[in-house]
Write a protein that holds these residues in place. Structure first.
Motif, PDB file in Angstrom:
ATOM      1  N   THR A 142      -6.493  22.779   9.961  1.00 53.24           N
ATOM      2  CA  THR A 142      -6.035  24.162  10.010  1.00 53.24           C
ATOM      3  C   THR A 142      -7.187  25.078   9.634  1.00 53.24           C
ATOM      4  OG1 THR A 142      -3.822  23.463   9.396  1.00 53.24           O
ATOM      5  CG2 THR A 142      -4.333  25.790   9.139  1.00 53.24           C
ATOM      6  N   SER A 178      -4.877  30.899   8.219  1.00 54.90           N
ATOM      7  CA  SER A 178      -3.582  30.959   7.560  1.00 54.90           C
ATOM      8  C   SER A 178      -3.104  32.399   7.555  1.00 54.90           C
ATOM      9  CB  SER A 178      -3.680  30.413   6.126  1.00 54.90           C
ATOM     10  OG  SER A 178      -4.548  31.226   5.364  1.00 54.90           O
ATOM     11  N   THR A 238      -4.302  16.510   9.104  1.00 58.19           N
ATOM     12  CA  THR A 238      -3.786  17.617   9.906  1.00 58.19           C
ATOM     13  C   THR A 238      -3.972  18.938   9.167  1.00 58.19           C
ATOM     14  OG1 THR A 238      -2.169  16.167  10.949  1.00 58.19           O
ATOM     15  CG2 THR A 238      -1.765  18.515  11.112  1.00 58.19           C
ATOM     16  N   ALA A 239      -3.686  18.951   7.876  1.00 59.38           N
ATOM     17  CA  ALA A 239      -3.876  20.167   7.079  1.00 59.38           C
ATOM     18  C   ALA A 239      -5.351  20.575   7.072  1.00 59.38           C
ATOM     19  CB  ALA A 239      -3.377  19.943   5.658  1.00 59.38           C
TER      20      ALA A 239
END
Length: 101
Positions: free
Chosen positions: A91, A94, A87-88
Motif C-alpha cells: 500500500t 492512505s 499486502t499491507a
C-alpha cells in the motif's frame, strides 16, 4: 463472460452480472483473484473455470487447495482468506475519513 468482482465493483455487482448471464444462458469464467471467485463460481450453475495466478498468492495468508484439478472451497468463515502483511506493505497511499473537518 469473464467478470471479475474486484473490477466490476464488488460481489453485489458480480452477482448482478451473473444473474444476467444466467438469464442469457452464458457461462462464466472469472480470471482474477481466485480466492474470491472460487465461492462465487461454486454458486453459479455454468462456471467454466476459475484461473489460478500464482503471483497473487503472496497477498493472502491461506492457500487454496487443489484436488483432482479442481479448487476445494474453503470452509473458513467469510471468503475464507485474510490479507498478508506483505499486502499491507504494498500500500503506497492512505486516506483518513470522518476527521470532522
Amino acid at each position: 463472460m469473464q467478470p471479475d468482482a474486484p473490477r466490476v465493483g464488488g460481489i453485489t455487482p458480480f452477482l448482478q452480472i451473473s444473474a444476467l448471464a444466467d438469464y442469457k444462458g452464458r457461462a462464466l469464467a472469472p480470471h482474477f483473484v481466485m480466492e474470491i471467485h472460487v465461492h462465487l463460481s461454486a454458486a453459479y450453475p455454468r462456471t467454466a473455470w476459475v484461473e489460478h495466478f500464482e503471483w497473487l498468492e503472496p497477498m493472502f495468508d491461506e492457500r487454496l487447495e487443489l484436488k483432482d484439478g479442481r479448487m476445494v472451497i474453503p470452509n473458513r468463515g467469510g471468503l475464507g482468506l485474510s490479507l498478508s502483511e506483505q499486502t499491507a506493505a504494498w500500500t503506497t497511499e492512505s486516506a483518513v475519513f470522518g476527521s470532522g473537518a
